[in-house]
Design an enzyme around this catalytic site. Sequence first.
Site, PDB file in Angstrom:
ATOM      1  N   GLU A  79     -14.895   0.286   6.465  1.00 21.75           N
ATOM      2  CA  GLU A  79     -13.704  -0.527   6.700  1.00 21.75           C
ATOM      3  C   GLU A  79     -13.045  -0.852   5.367  1.00 21.75           C
ATOM      4  OE1 GLU A  79     -14.342  -3.567   9.929  1.00 21.75           O
ATOM      5  OE2 GLU A  79     -16.431  -3.049   9.469  1.00 21.75           O
ATOM      6  N   ILE A  82      -6.995  -3.122   2.260  1.00 23.55           N
ATOM      7  CA  ILE A  82      -6.041  -2.806   1.199  1.00 23.55           C
ATOM      8  C   ILE A  82      -5.436  -4.124   0.733  1.00 23.55           C
ATOM      9  CG2 ILE A  82      -3.966  -1.523   0.570  1.00 23.55           C
ATOM     10  CD1 ILE A  82      -4.718   0.422   2.885  1.00 23.55           C
TER      11      ILE A  82
END
Length: 150
Positions: A79, A82
């Site tokens: 996972e 950002i």
Amino acid sequence: MTALPYFTRGKVVKGFGRGSKELGIPTANYPEEVVEKLPSELNTGVYCGWASVDNGDVQKMVLSLGWNPYYKNEKKSMETHIMHQFKDDFYGSILSIVILAYIRPEKSFSSLDELISAIKGDIADADRILDQPENKIFIQDNFFKGDASL
């Protein structure tokens, strides 16, 4: 760690729906095929590096690789958070990343608040690590400039 830096890309798929909703920290998830191809030298845990969605701007990222013990996942996942505010979801987009540094091993937490606090600490660590000149050079890597198709 001999496997770093590690470059990969894949299509963003729906995850568990916990990142944005439960944690307030949205993540982009890779399909199982991408996770299964990771080198065995990449231990489970938290990493940081750079990411680009569909050949867009290169942004800092922090990544969780493993079983997410707090949630007792049955499948290994990767996972990517950002470190940039996106206006919309980008499911189906191509996410290109370079993993540069190992931050910590994965572990379980006694509460959701403790998990969120640890993730925020990981983000701060990633921010500091990625600001180092030897890591900033990867923003310009040809990997992020080429064809982002699969």
